[in-house]
Enzyme design. Structure first.
Site: not given
Ligand code: SF4
Length: 282
Positions: A39, A95, A125, A159, A189, A217
């Site tokens: 984003h 990811c 997502e 995440t 994450c 984002s």
């Molecule tokens: S924000 Fe976290 S889950 Fe998303 S791509 Fe980056 S590391 Fe992977």
């Protein structure tokens, strides 16, 4: 004016790996990027300039190019199969931490839970996470929490969800569903957690904060909200042009952080702009 950079900021490994996969593609015009890779308008403009095609996140038409790139945000198995069935070569940059969230949701569903996803309903997502599930529930805010008829609920998060927000939602789910077993899988994450921890360490030391990142984002907006809730005046800048000297009047120490999709070059440009403002302030 002193500028303090957050210890952890900017692009996460998931986005860097996806961009590296794009760099390895020899004929960009043969590839459609399925949904928004990141984003961030600067990155997207660069991809367009290089000749990549892009399909909107909501698109369910089959792209015309022979290859389709699945972004770091991932897609459902159903969507992946649809692309394979259409004869597309699939370049998958999902990811690993998004894969982990999918696996957690599958495991909760297999254990008999109705899956509750904490995240933005319109986010690619979240769509990927929910599309393979039966009767999933998406909770974007505490107002979405209800008393559901299910005996077992299994909670996963987009995440990039903030830990404190997820905890508030889980508490509300438990309160509204006292008879249900509520199982929670931690799918937030590690880069998201690290960036929040870094901003928390920065807030007591600064007079104002600049957060660099795209307007769409999710994690950039969360960083902005967190700092504002902490009482620190916060500027959301998409690039150096959003950083005006007048905004920093009276500031002695300014913090700098950035969302996980912000390119290093944009952060460096904002840093340089802050330095120039600081020098001008004497
Ligand atoms: S924000 Fe976290 S889950 Fe998303 S791509 Fe980056 S590391 Fe992977």
């Amino acid at each position: 004016m002193l500028i303090l950079r957050a210890d952890e900021m900017g692009m996460c490994f998931g986005v860097r790996d996806a961009l590296a996969a794009l760099d390895a593609i020899e004929v960009p015009a043969d590839v459609t990027i399925h949904g928004e890779l990141v984003h961030n308008p600067d990155v997207l403009r660069d991809l367009d300039r290089r000749g990549f095609r892009r399909s909107p996140e909501q698109a369910r038409t089959v792209p015309a190019t022979p290859s389709v790139l699945i972004t770091a945000h991932g897609v459902s198995d159903r969507e992946r199969q649809r692309l394979h069935a259409a004869g597309k070569r699939v370049i998958d940059t999902t990811c690993p931490l998004v894969h982990k969230a999918h696996a957690a949701a599958r495991a909760l569903a297999a254990a008999g839970c109705r899956v509750v996803v904490i995240g933005r309903r319109d986010h690619v997502e979240v769509r990927g996470l929910t599309e393979d599930l039966e009767r999933p529930i998406v909770v974007s805010d505490v107002d979405d929490v209800a008393s559901w008829p299910d005996r077992r609920l299994g909670v996963v998060c987009q995440t990039t969800t903030q830990v404190a927000f997820a905890e508030r939602i889980v508490a509300a789910i438990r309160a509204a569903n006292p008879a249900a077993e509520v199982h929670v899988a931690d799918t937030i994450c590690s880069p998201t957690k690290a960036r929040i921890a870094a901003i928390d360490a920065l807030l007591p030391r600064i007079d104002a904060l600049v957060v660099v990142g795209g307007r769409d984002s999710n994690n950039t907006r969360q960083l902005v909200e967190r700092a504002r809730r902490g009482g620190v005046p916060t500027l959301h800048a998409t690039g150096p042009d959003d950083v005006a000297a007048g905004w920093f009047a009276g500031c002695r120490v300014v913090g700098l952080t950035a969302g996980t999709s912000t390119p290093d070059g944009v952060i460096a440009a904002v840093y340089a702009r802050l330095e120039a403002i600081g020098a001008g302030a004497g």
